[in-house]
Design an enzyme around this catalytic site. Structure first.
Site: not given
Length: 479
Positions: A111-113
Site C-alpha cells: 500500500f505504500k506505493d
C-alpha cells in the site's frame, strides 16, 4: 492552504515547503491550517470518478497555488500509470458484509506505493522546477523502504538512504530494497528495531544544522504529502461500497502500526466522508489498541510477529491525532509530548477518552488468530490474505455489527510474507517480478542503532559528487 506545526513553533508553510520540510523545524508534525469541508453534493459528484481523477480533486484541496491543476494531473497520472490494476485500488467482496480494498497493485506490491509513487514524482518535479537538492532519509519496518526506493530510483538529482531493522523484515521485503543497484540508493540495516530506526530519523531531522547542510528530505509518514495521498483511497472505496450497501453504514478496518494509514481515514471523515466507524487493528505490539481501550499510551515489550510491518511501539503519526483530539491547541501537544519524553507515556481520561473511543474501535490480533484468519478465508472464500491484512479482517469480524458493512484495507500482496503463509501449509505462486529477486545480488551495510553511526554513513553518501558509493559497498557488509 498553509501548513502549521502540531507544536506551534514553526511559521506557516505552503504545500511544497511543507513537503520539503518533512518534520517541522520545532520537532512537531505538519498539519493543514484548515480542514476542507465537503458538501453532500460534492461527494455525489465525485462518486463515479476514476481513481486518478478523484485523486486530483482531493489533492487539489491541499496543494493550493503551489501546483497548477495541469501539474497535479501530470503527477497523479504518472504515479498511478505504474499500477497493475486499471482501478489502481480495486475493492473485492469477501463476505456478506465484508470487503477488502486491495492496495497492493503498485510496483512493490504494498500500500505504500499509493503515496510513495506520488511523493517520488513530486520530489522529482520540485527538484526540476526549483533546483532543490533532494536527499531523502527514511526508516522502514519493511514496505516503506522498497516503495520509496522504487519511487525515486534513477531520478535525476535525488539520492535516498533507507534504514531498516536487521533481520526483522521479510525476505522479499529485504530483497526488494537490497537488490537495487542504483548508485543513488543506500540501505542501512540497523542492529535494532524499527522503533530504533524511527528514533534515529527523528534525532537526525531534529538537528536543524545537519538537516540544512545535507538537504535532508523525509519519505516517512511524518511527511504530510504521504498522508494526503492516502486519504484518496478512503473516498474511492466508500463510493464503490456505499452504492451496494443498501443503506448499511460503512466502516473501515485498518491494520496499523505507525497510525498513518488510519489517520488518513480520520482526515477523510473530518472532511465530511460519512464513514461510520474506523476500526484500528494491531498485532501484539498493541500500544494503539491499549490507548483506544484504556486511555494509556505507553510502549510495552517489543514482540516479533507474523505481521512484521506492524511491529511498532511508538507511532509517528500519533502526535497529529493528539493535536486534533485536544482542540488543535499546540500548547497541549507540547505538554503531552514533553511528558511522553520524560515519563514515557500519555494518558487520556474522561471526556477526552470518550472522544477517542468515539473516533475509533480497536482490537489486537495475535499470531494464531492472524494465521487462523488466513487459513479460514483461503479455504472458505478462496481468497489469500497477507498477515497484515488478516489482522484487519479479523478485527472487522470481531467488531461486526448488524446493519453495517466493513472495508478492510489489504495492505500487501501475500507473496511478500510467504514465511507466514506457509505456516498454514498454503502454497502460493509468486508474481514473476518477486520470484526474480531471489537470483539478484544484494547490497546493504549493517550498522549500530545510533544516530552517530548513521551520520557517519550519510556524510559521504549525501556529500559525495556521485552519491557516495563508498558508503554503500558492493555486497552485504557490517560497520
Amino acid at each position: 492552504m498553509r501548513y502549521i506545526s502540531t507544536r506551534g513553533g514553526t511559521a506557516p508553510a505552503g504545500f511544497i515547503d511543507a513537503v520539503l520540510m518533512g518534520l517541522a523545524d520545532d520537532g512537531g508534525l505538519l498539519v493543514p491550517d484548515a480542514m476542507p469541508q465537503l458538501s453532500p453534493e460534492t461527494l455525489e459528484a465525485w462518486r463515479t470518478l476514476s481513481y486518478t481523477d478523484l485523486a486530483v480533486e482531493v489533492l487539489s484541496l491541499f496543494t493550493g497555488d503551489d501546483l497548477t491543476r495541469e501539474e497535479l494531473q501530470g503527477l497523479v497520472r504518472g504515479s498511478y500509470a505504474t499500477f497493475r490494476h486499471p482501478e489502481v485500488t480495486p475493492v473485492q467482496k469477501i463476505g456478506d458484509n465484508l470487503h477488502v480494498l486491495e492496495l497492493f497493485h503498485g510496483p512493490t506490491f504494498a500500500f505504500k506505493d499509493v503515496a510513495l509513487q506520488f511523493l517520488g514524482n513530486l520530489y522529482a518535479h520540485i527538484a526540476a522546477k526549483t533546483g532543490s537538492i533532494i536527499h531523502i532519509l527514511g526508516a522502514t519496518s519493511g514496505d516503506t523502504g522498497a516503495s520509496a526506493i522504487e519511487g525515486v530510483r534513477g531520478k535525476e538529482g535525488i539520492h535516498i538512504c533507507i534504514l531498516y531493522p536487521h533481520g526483522k523484515v521479510s525476505r522479499v521485503q529485504e530483497l526488494q530494497m537490497t537488490t537495487i543497484q542504483g548508485e543513488n540508493v543506500l540501505n542501512l540495516a540497523i542492529r535494532g528495531t524499527f522503533d530504533d530506526a524511527q528514533r534515529i530519523i527523528k534525532e537526525i531531522f531534529a538537528d536543524a544544522a545537519f538537516k540544512r547542510e545535507y538537504h535532508l528530505r523525509a519519505i516517512n509518514s511524518i511527511n504530510i504529502a504521504r498522508i494526503l495521498a492516502q486519504v484518496v483511497y478512503y473516498f474511492y472505496a466508500y463510493f464503490r461500497v456505499s452504492g451496494e450497501a443498501d443503506g448499511r453504514r460503512v466502516n473501515f478496518s485498518v491494520p496499523t502500526g505507525n497510525f498513518g494509514d488510519i489517520f488518513a481515514g480520520y482526515l477523510a471523515k473530518q472532511m465530511g466522508l460519512p464513514i461510520h466507524r474506523l476500526i484500528l487493528a494491531t498485532n501484539e505490539n498493541d500500544i494503539l489498541t491499549r490507548f483506544v481501550n484504556t486511555g494509556l499510551y505507553r510502549p510495552a515489550a517489543f514482540r516479533s510477529t507474523h505481521s512484521p510491518s506492524m511491529d511498532i511501539q511508538v507511532a509517528s503519526n500519533f502526535e497529529r491525532y493528539l493535536y486534533y483530539l485536544h482542540g488543535e491547541k499546540p500548547e497541549m501537544v507540547r505538554e503531552l509530548m514533553a511528558g511522553f519524553g520524560a515519563q514515557g507515556e500519555v494518558r487520556a481520561s474522561g471526556e477526552v477518552l470518550a472522544q477517542v473511543q468515539a473516533d475509533f474501535s480497536a482490537y489486537s490480533i495475535e499470531n494464531e488468530a492472524c494465521l487462523n484468519t488466513i487459513h479460514g478465508h483461503y479455504h472458505g472464500r478462496a481468497y489469500l490474505l497477507d498477515p497484515h491484512t488478516a489482522c484487519g479482517v479479523a478485527a472487522a469480524e470481531l467488531g461486526a455489527v448488524e446493519g453495517e458493512v466493513t472495508v478492510a484495507l489489504a495492505t500487501a500482496h501475500p507473496a511478500k510474507f510467504d514465511e507466514s503463509i506457509r505456516l498454514r501449509e498454503i502454497t502460493q505462486t509468486f508474481p514473476e517480478s518477486i520470484q526474480a529477486l531471489f537470483e539478484l545480488p544484494q547490497r546493504q551495510t549493517v550498522v549500530e542503532a545510533t544516530a552517530e553511526a548513521v551520520r557517519q554513513k550519510l556524510v559521504p553518501f549525501f556529500g559525495g559528487e556521485a552519491g557516495g558509493t563508498e558508503a554503500q559497498g558492493k555486497a552485504i557488509t557490517s560497520a
